[in-house]
Design a protein around this motif. Structure first.
Motif, PDB file in Angstrom:
ATOM      1  N   TRP A 698      75.401  63.428  39.185  1.00  0.00           N
ATOM      2  CA  TRP A 698      74.855  62.155  38.736  1.00  0.00           C
ATOM      3  C   TRP A 698      74.141  62.370  37.407  1.00  0.00           C
ATOM      4  CZ3 TRP A 698      75.842  57.655  41.204  1.00  0.00           C
ATOM      5  CH2 TRP A 698      76.244  57.709  42.542  1.00  0.00           C
ATOM      6  N   GLN A 699      74.414  61.506  36.433  1.00  0.00           N
ATOM      7  CA  GLN A 699      73.737  61.518  35.146  1.00  0.00           C
ATOM      8  C   GLN A 699      72.878  60.263  35.053  1.00  0.00           C
ATOM      9  OE1 GLN A 699      74.036  64.150  33.068  1.00  0.00           O
ATOM     10  NE2 GLN A 699      75.485  65.091  34.516  1.00  0.00           N
ATOM     11  N   LEU A 700      71.573  60.437  34.794  1.00  0.00           N
ATOM     12  CA  LEU A 700      70.639  59.324  34.696  1.00  0.00           C
ATOM     13  C   LEU A 700      70.190  59.225  33.244  1.00  0.00           C
ATOM     14  CD1 LEU A 700      70.651  60.060  37.748  1.00  0.00           C
ATOM     15  CD2 LEU A 700      68.293  59.293  37.823  1.00  0.00           C
ATOM     16  N   VAL A 701      70.658  58.169  32.584  1.00  0.00           N
ATOM     17  CA  VAL A 701      70.329  57.967  31.173  1.00  0.00           C
ATOM     18  C   VAL A 701      69.229  56.921  31.089  1.00  0.00           C
ATOM     19  CG1 VAL A 701      71.195  57.345  28.897  1.00  0.00           C
ATOM     20  CG2 VAL A 701      72.697  58.500  30.534  1.00  0.00           C
ATOM     21  N   LYS A 702      68.043  57.325  30.661  1.00  0.00           N
ATOM     22  CA  LYS A 702      66.920  56.407  30.488  1.00  0.00           C
ATOM     23  C   LYS A 702      66.998  55.797  29.089  1.00  0.00           C
ATOM     24  CE  LYS A 702      61.906  56.366  29.883  1.00  0.00           C
ATOM     25  NZ  LYS A 702      60.684  57.215  29.843  1.00  0.00           N
ATOM     26  N   VAL A 703      67.101  54.473  29.016  1.00  0.00           N
ATOM     27  CA  VAL A 703      67.206  53.760  27.742  1.00  0.00           C
ATOM     28  C   VAL A 703      65.939  52.949  27.551  1.00  0.00           C
ATOM     29  CG1 VAL A 703      68.574  52.179  26.342  1.00  0.00           C
ATOM     30  CG2 VAL A 703      69.706  53.617  28.067  1.00  0.00           C
ATOM     31  N   ASP A 704      65.260  53.181  26.415  1.00  0.00           N
ATOM     32  CA  ASP A 704      64.015  52.473  26.098  1.00  0.00           C
ATOM     33  C   ASP A 704      64.291  51.501  24.961  1.00  0.00           C
ATOM     34  OD1 ASP A 704      61.502  51.579  25.596  1.00  0.00           O
ATOM     35  OD2 ASP A 704      60.545  53.553  25.577  1.00  0.00           O
ATOM     36  N   TYR A 705      64.241  50.218  25.271  1.00  0.00           N
ATOM     37  CA  TYR A 705      64.526  49.199  24.274  1.00  0.00           C
ATOM     38  C   TYR A 705      63.310  48.839  23.421  1.00  0.00           C
ATOM     39  CZ  TYR A 705      68.953  48.287  26.658  1.00  0.00           C
ATOM     40  OH  TYR A 705      70.219  48.399  27.190  1.00  0.00           O
ATOM     41  N   LYS A 706      62.158  49.406  23.744  1.00  0.00           N
ATOM     42  CA  LYS A 706      60.967  49.044  22.982  1.00  0.00           C
ATOM     43  C   LYS A 706      61.097  49.443  21.520  1.00  0.00           C
ATOM     44  CE  LYS A 706      57.847  49.361  26.936  1.00  0.00           C
ATOM     45  NZ  LYS A 706      56.681  50.069  27.532  1.00  0.00           N
ATOM     46  N   SER A 707      61.940  50.449  21.257  1.00  0.00           N
ATOM     47  CA  SER A 707      62.062  50.928  19.881  1.00  0.00           C
ATOM     48  C   SER A 707      62.743  49.929  18.963  1.00  0.00           C
ATOM     49  CB  SER A 707      62.848  52.249  19.870  1.00  0.00           C
ATOM     50  OG  SER A 707      64.148  52.055  20.400  1.00  0.00           O
ATOM     51  N   ILE A 708      63.470  48.952  19.539  1.00  0.00           N
ATOM     52  CA  ILE A 708      64.168  47.993  18.677  1.00  0.00           C
ATOM     53  C   ILE A 708      63.239  46.884  18.215  1.00  0.00           C
ATOM     54  CG2 ILE A 708      66.368  48.468  19.776  1.00  0.00           C
ATOM     55  CD1 ILE A 708      66.107  45.941  21.351  1.00  0.00           C
ATOM     56  N   PHE A 709      62.023  46.822  18.771  1.00  0.00           N
ATOM     57  CA  PHE A 709      61.050  45.819  18.349  1.00  0.00           C
ATOM     58  C   PHE A 709      59.965  46.497  17.518  1.00  0.00           C
ATOM     59  CE2 PHE A 709      62.701  44.282  22.458  1.00  0.00           C
ATOM     60  CZ  PHE A 709      63.207  43.061  22.069  1.00  0.00           C
ATOM     61  N   ASP A 710      59.545  45.856  16.463  1.00  0.00           N
ATOM     62  CA  ASP A 710      58.474  46.425  15.651  1.00  0.00           C
ATOM     63  C   ASP A 710      57.128  45.785  15.931  1.00  0.00           C
ATOM     64  OD1 ASP A 710      59.043  43.979  14.632  1.00  0.00           O
ATOM     65  OD2 ASP A 710      59.602  44.647  12.621  1.00  0.00           O
ATOM     66  N   ARG A 711      57.119  44.686  16.695  1.00  0.00           N
ATOM     67  CA  ARG A 711      55.847  44.023  16.985  1.00  0.00           C
ATOM     68  C   ARG A 711      56.021  43.059  18.151  1.00  0.00           C
ATOM     69  NH1 ARG A 711      55.763  38.755  15.041  1.00  0.00           N
ATOM     70  NH2 ARG A 711      57.558  38.205  13.726  1.00  0.00           N
ATOM     71  N   ARG A 712      54.892  42.579  18.653  1.00  0.00           N
ATOM     72  CA  ARG A 712      54.913  41.518  19.666  1.00  0.00           C
ATOM     73  C   ARG A 712      54.930  40.163  18.971  1.00  0.00           C
ATOM     74  NH1 ARG A 712      54.039  42.202  25.010  1.00  0.00           N
ATOM     75  NH2 ARG A 712      53.585  44.323  25.746  1.00  0.00           N
ATOM     76  N   CYS A 713      55.512  39.205  19.673  1.00  0.00           N
ATOM     77  CA  CYS A 713      55.628  37.871  19.097  1.00  0.00           C
ATOM     78  C   CYS A 713      54.264  37.202  18.998  1.00  0.00           C
ATOM     79  CB  CYS A 713      56.557  37.003  19.932  1.00  0.00           C
ATOM     80  SG  CYS A 713      58.270  37.555  19.933  1.00  0.00           S
ATOM     81  N   ALA A 714      54.068  36.482  17.907  1.00  0.00           N
ATOM     82  CA  ALA A 714      52.876  35.666  17.714  1.00  0.00           C
ATOM     83  C   ALA A 714      53.238  34.196  17.910  1.00  0.00           C
ATOM     84  CB  ALA A 714      52.306  35.911  16.322  1.00  0.00           C
ATOM     85  N   GLU A 715      52.234  33.341  17.889  1.00  0.00           N
ATOM     86  CA  GLU A 715      52.455  31.928  18.162  1.00  0.00           C
ATOM     87  C   GLU A 715      53.433  31.313  17.170  1.00  0.00           C
ATOM     88  OE1 GLU A 715      52.308  28.725  20.488  1.00  0.00           O
ATOM     89  OE2 GLU A 715      51.188  30.583  20.874  1.00  0.00           O
TER      90      GLU A 715
END
Length: 1238
Positions: A698-715
């Motif tokens: 079994w191969q478990l590939v952990k993918v972190d999508y946080k890197s594709i965002f540079d900031r949190r959304c503002a109003e």
């Protein structure tokens, strides 16, 4: 029939006995099911081509109540769950088994018996969790199960031809992919799909030593927890058992894992993983019962375990929705155990419990959290619904909320509702209890006559049901109820259904997540299946508008209603995996589905479509099969292609599918078995399960999508969006505005805030549906159906009280509109009118005509209308004992009586108030059970004319039979050994005849009414052929249609209704007999002459021949009435002088009379005649109270009759009548005769 709940939400959980995933049975198309873990926010995709099995640990078992059904239909993702949508995914539906499917545990990942399913098993058939007794509590722990048995051996439908060729050379293709051969971009999508390859941040971990394991169960706590548990197993299909297992634990979100076999025992083989739904730190492991029966319990999120032996084998578990340590365990020998210490100690609760028919009380509906609802078998094999305390379930403490027995495997406890089924007279009857109040019979339209019934949902205090009616085979009608679940009205006809490989029923209905009252359904119209959408719970439906352009920007010429968009609405058999369609609560405007454009739904030329405005408009996003997942509350869509080849790329869209970017998630192509997403609000980490080759680990590939965002959304990154239906902003009585991220902004949304604003609308006619008994006509008005009497609603109320008088409309449940026409359309309180007693009946509580000597028999007094609080009831049991009651409410629980002697007793009841009285009679046989008897005789006859009555039996060969004939109010029956009897009536009027047929220990009866007149005429009627399509050929329908035809005749001819009787005849084509009668009013005016009858006949025939007699059966169905032929005009000799034929007949009668007189005089010398002529003047016992005979008593030839005592003496020698064991069933049908003597 079965009732199968299919709702996700907070509640209980249990492990299913058949939760083992079975790829071979996952439908026609290998797909990519996504495990949708509602309570825990976990998503899991299983890729069909990989043969790997993934099971979420929180998967619930499907609630499959055997006879009282609930069907599996699709529903959008709820809570924090993520779902993938793709055409190839398997269809989900409840399996139709005798075994029920209660909601499964958010903790269990499947019942221990699952491995026995064998290689044909499909993915877990657990339906979505339900609130209350059958659901998953908020925050339920997600787990998943993986399974593989060889990579690359299954391919998805719709794979391009070049890929189909490659599949025959799969090893070479895999090697080429591994060597870095690039994946071609989707054809013709250069303007919409970025060709630049971007890279996601990922890490890979191999489960070393588990290369042979073909199943995995996964639990990810989420909600600020970094712990992931994985149980891998080797399931041997030849042995039908698990032979190896490994337990892995990660504390860093899946970057690395530790093997825990030494902590649970190196020789211990684990079968299932459970997590407490209310405390995710509490873990329970179940060992394989083939080796040992033990539990391993952890209180520190799987870091350490304690082992506890069991003296029974667990088949399923049910966790309490609130108390973390309370559990119910169902054993393989049908015993139910309870534990208040999280499985450390167990106590036997009840034996003989039906599988999956046990439930915890709903907190909102019961004040006793330790109360358990269950269906148990009695010692004689009957099923009963009982409730008792989990720590004290003795005979003295049990309660039986439903009186009497129920059908086996029919108990369903769901939200505020309890459903049971009881079959009588060959027809199923459904009963519902709302908020644990008294059970009431569920009221469908009178002639729906269900063959199969499934409860789709009980959301928002309303029952949504699918009913297969008597004239349907592969479709169902959708019905929606009032708040109490009693009165049902039609929502949509002919919804497509199908059956899975194991016979499970699948209804093509999908509830869109996040938008209250929105459903999609596939309806069959003229053998074409089309997709319809509703925004108001089925009040209005419309077709889907096809996209304006295709994927390449070319215009699509598709004009409604001839062409539209059609969607596949099947969901995965595992409630936590998706099928052909997906939606999400946190992204209420986005729907992703597979389908086609054209005149009807097709399995060819399937494409992927997305709607970002809640189904108003659609766009094509792929020309092939892709699975689409939601990330970041729907702000990001992830697409993975269906293919049998290894992949290393996926596609991301940040603007609701308008444009896509290509990302790589691994450097080495991977055969994907499934995808596990992070539980919680954000869902930005996911683990891809797979393997590099057929025999790799079994191969478990952990993918972190946080890197594709540079900031949190503002109003300022959001814009308002208003929900609407083709421009209409008022949906379910409110205007709702949501917040959407601007398509050009690439920021992380985080927590979902729901609707920004909601404002109630002014009520209009569109906010109201037709009430029970009413049908919507072409002009939009709700008018009473032909079978419904609106005044019947007041029959149960008393003088001085009030009732709600329906306007024909009722507000759609959960509709929030105010003012406007609400007052006009709402039912009005009205004073109950004072009424004389009418429609009185007395029956036994079990509906039979028999009682056992020396035992209690319960008699029930039923009254159609009358002031029940101001009346006196008198009951005479016919054995010298009589009782009286001050009001009808005193007899609600029935009147109990014990008969000390056997025989036939005439039980009479009389009800009287200040406005009048009514009476009823029951002929009760104390201790002989025939399957059916039908009394055939004319509906109308002439005075002093011999009439023949025949008892037609089924089966017709029933041995020695005794026929007991009752005429009017006569207290002495006439008994014969022949099934026919001849008689005459000397007085005009209406007369009743009852025949009872005794065969062995069975007695059945039928009652008919016959009208007697000096003269009359009859005319045979026929109808337009469309009436046959709606003719179920049952007595009730024929009586109602007879009334409708009579009303149409009166309206067309202005002839008084007193001169007309109509009898619809059994069989097809539909026909009827019209009787033209001489009527004499109360004032004594002269009756009509023969000439008058002839004139009326001519008027009727004239109107019929001009097609002026017609009626509306239902909206859009108009029936014409035609004249067939005149069958009698007149029926007696009306000439002033006698003809030669009449004189000859008179002489014949005289000679016959003389012959009878001679035979009577010399009867002792003729063997055999004495059996019929002999009369006994003295009786051993008086069994029926004497009453004077009527003048209209029919003249029955004495030679053919004998008294009851004589008959019994003749048949049984010296045995008294009291020795006959009798168990009878009443069939007082008052059926119109099959033919008419004239």
């Amino acid at each position: 029939m079965e009732l199968r709940p299919c709702k996700r939400g907070a509640g209980q959980s249990r492990s299913p006995p058949e939760s083992l995933s079975r790829p071979a049975a996952m439908g026609k198309v290998p797909g990519w099911p996504l495990a949708l873990l509602a309570g825990a926010g976990l998503f899991l995709c299983t890729l069909g081509w990989s043969r790997a099995e993934i099971t979420c640990g929180a998967c619930r078992a499907p609630l499959q109540p055997g006879r009282l059904p609930h069907v599996w239909t699709g529903r959008g993702g709820g809570g924090d769950g993520e779902a993938a949508a793709g055409k190839g995914t398997p269809a989900a539906a409840p399996r139709r088994q005798a075994q029920p499917e209660p909601s499964a545990s958010p903790c269990p990942a499947g019942g221990p018996a699952a491995p026995r399913a064998g290689p044909a098993a499909s993915s877990s058939s657990s339906p979505p969790a339900r609130r209350g007794e059958a659901g998953i509590p908020p925050g339920a722990a997600p787990r998943s199960r993986l399974r593989r048995s060889g990579a690359g051996r299954r391919r998805a439908r719709g794979v391009p031809a070049v890929e189909r060729e490659q599949q025959s050379r799969e090893p070479a293709a895999a090697a080429a992919a591994a060597a870095g051969s690039p994946e071609p971009p989707p054809l013709g999508k250069a303007t919409r799909f970025g060709l630049e390859e971007l890279k996601l941040h990922s890490t890979t971990f191999a489960l070393t030593g588990d290369s042979a394991h073909n199943q995995a169960m996964v639990h990810w706590s989420g909600h600020n927890s970094s712990v992931i548990l994985i149980l891998t197993k080797l399931y041997d299909y030849n042995l039908g058992s698990i032979t190896e297992s490994s337990l892995w634990r990660s504390t860093d979100y899946g970057t690395t894992y530790e093997k825990l076999n030494d902590k649970v025992g190196l020789k211990t083989i684990l079968s299932y993983l459970y997590v407490c739904p209310t405390n995710k730190r509490k873990i329970m492991l179940l060992t394989d019962p083939e080796i040992e029966s033990s539990l391993l319990i952890s209180s520190d999120e799987g870091a350490s375990y304690q082992k506890y032996r069991l003296n029974f084998y667990i088949q399923s578990l049910l966790f309490h929705p609130k108390q973390e340590d309370w559990i119910l365990a169902y054993s393989q020998d049908q015993k139910l155990y309870s534990s208040v210490e999280f499985g450390r100690r167990w106590q036997l609760l009840q034996e003989g419990v039906a599988p999956n028919r046990f439930y915890w009380s709903v907190m909102g509906s019961s004040r006793e959290p330790d109360l358990v609802h269950l269906e148990a078998k009695t010692v004689d094999g009957h099923a009963q619904y009982i409730t008792c305390r989990m720590q004290n379930c003795t005979e003295a403490t049990r309660s039986k909320p439903f009186p009497g027995y129920i059908d086996p495997d029919s108990l369903i406890v769901q939200d505020d509702y309890v459903f049971v089924q009881l079959t009588s007279g060959g027809r199923p009857h459904y009963y519902v209890s709302y908020r644990r109040n008294t059970f009431a019979q569920m009221k469908l339209p009178k002639y729906s006559l269900p063959k199969d019934m499934h409860v789709i949902s009980t959301d928002e205090n309303q029952v949504f049901a699918a009913v297969q009616e008597w004239n349907q085979n592969d479709t169902y009608n959708l019905y929606i109820s009032d708040t109490r679940g009693v009165y049902f009205t039609l929502a949509l006809e002919n919804v497509k259904s199908s059956r899975g490989l194991e016979g499970n029923v699948m209804i093509d209905l999908y509830e869109v997540a996040g938008i209250k009252g929105m459903f999609l359904a596939n309806k069959k119209i003229d053998n074409q299946v089309k997709t319809f959408i509703t925004y108001n719970k089925g009040r209005d439906w419309r077709l889907l508008q096809a996209p304006d352009t295709d994927l390449r920007g070319n215009p699509v010429h598709c004009l409604l209603p001839y062409c539209s968009l059609h969607l596949h609405l099947k969901v995965s058999e595992n409630p936590y995996t998706s099928g052909n369609i997906a939606s999400r609560d946190t992204a209420p405007s986005i729907i992703v589905a597979s389908g086609n454009i054209g005149t009807e739904l097709s399995d060819n030329d399937i494409s992927m479509f997305v709607s970002s405005d809640a189904g108003n408009t659609w766009r094509q996003i792929f020309e092939e099969e892709y699975s689409v997942l939601y990330l970041d509350q729907g702000g990001v869509l992830v697409a993975m292609k269906h293919t049998s080849l290894p992949i290393r790329h996926l596609w991301l869209s940040f603007d609701e599918g308008r444009s896509w970017s290509k990302y790589s998630f691994t450097s080495i192509p991977l055969f994907v078995d499934g995808v596990l997403g992070e539980p919680g609000e954000e869902t930005l980490i996911m683990t891809v399960f797979g393997h590099f080759s057929h025999r790799s680990e079994w191969q478990l590939v952990k993918v972190d999508y946080k890197s594709i965002f540079d900031r949190r959304c503002a109003e300022e990154d959001y814009r308002p969006w208003q929900l609407h239906s083709q421009g209409e902003a008022c949906i379910m009585g409110a205007k709702r505005i949501y917040r959407k991220r601007k398509s050009e902004k690439k920021c992380m949304q985080g927590k979902y805030a729901g609707a920004m604003a909601s404002e109630p609308c002014v009520c209009t006619e569109a906010d109201f549906d037709c009430d029970y008994g009413y049908e919507r006509h072409s002009n939009g008005q709700c008018l009473p159906a032909f079978w419904y009497n609106p005044s019947s609603l007041s029959k149960d109320c008393s003088f001085g009280q009030s009732y709600l008088n329906s306007t024909g409309y009722r507000k759609v449940v959960s509709n929030n509109c105010t003012d406007g026409v609400r007052e006009q359309y709402t039912a009005k309180p009205q004073q109950c009118p004072g009424k004389a007693p009418r429609g009185l009946r007395i029956v036994t509580s079990d509906g039979k005509l028999t009682a056992e000597q020396g035992h209690n028999v319960t008699l029930v007094v039923q009254l159609e209308e009358g002031d029940v609080q101001r009346m006196i009831i008198q009951v005479d049991f016919g054995d010298g004992i009589a009782v009286s009651y001050a009001n009808l409410s005193s007899t609600q629980d029935g009147i109990k009586h014990v008969y000390q002697n056997v025989g036939i007793f005439r039980v009479t009841v009389q009800v009287e108030n200040s406005l009048g009285l009514d009476s009823a009679v029951l002929y009760l046989h104390v201790t002989c059970p025939l399957e059916h008897v039908h009394l055939s005789l004319p509906f109308v006859t002439t005075k002093n004319k011999e009439v023949n009555a025949t008892a037609v039996l089924w089966p017709n060969q029933a041995g020695t039979l005794t026929y007991i004939w009752w005429f009017g109010n006569n207290t002495e029956p006439l008994v014969t050994l022949e099934g026919s009897i001849t008689f005459t009536f000397s007085v005009e009027g209406m007369n009743t005849i009852t025949v009872q047929v005794s065969a062995g220990n069975t007695i059945l009866q039928d009652t008919k009414t016959i009208a007697v007149y000096e003269r009359f005429q009859s005319l045979r009627l026929s109808f337009s052929p469309n009436l046959d399509e709606y003719n179920p050929d049952i007595p009730e329908w024929r009586r109602d249609i007879s009334r409708v035809i009579k009303r149409a005749l009166v309206e067309a001819t202005s002839i008084s209704s007193k001169h007309i009787l109509v009898a619809v005849l059994p069989g097809l084509p539909t026909s009827a007999e019209l009787f033209i009668l001489p009527y004499q009013g109360a004032t004594g005016e002269n009756k009509r002459t023969a000439e008058d009858l002839e004139q009326i006949s001519e008027t009727l025939i004239h109107k019929l021949n001009q097609n002026l007699v017609q009626f509306v059966l239902k909206p859009g169905v108009r029936v014409l009435v035609h004249a067939a032929h005149l069958t009698a005009a007149p029926l007696v000799d009306l000439t002033p002088s006698h003809s030669g034929s009449a004189m000859l007949m008179l002489l014949s009668v005289v000679f016959v009379g003389l012959a009878i007189f001679v035979i009577y005089k010399f009867k002792r010398k003729i063997p055999g005649i004495n059996v019929y002529a002999q009369m006994q003047n003295e009786k051993d016992q008086e069994m029926v109270s004497p009453v004077s005979q009527r003048e209209s008593m029919p003249n029955v030839p004495q030679s053919e009759l004998m008294s009851p005592e004589q008959l019994v003496d003749e048949k049984l020698d010296t045995r008294p009548i009291g020795s006959i064991s009798i168990a009878a069933e009443m069939q007082s049908t008052k059926e119109i005769p099959t033919y008419v003597h004239v």
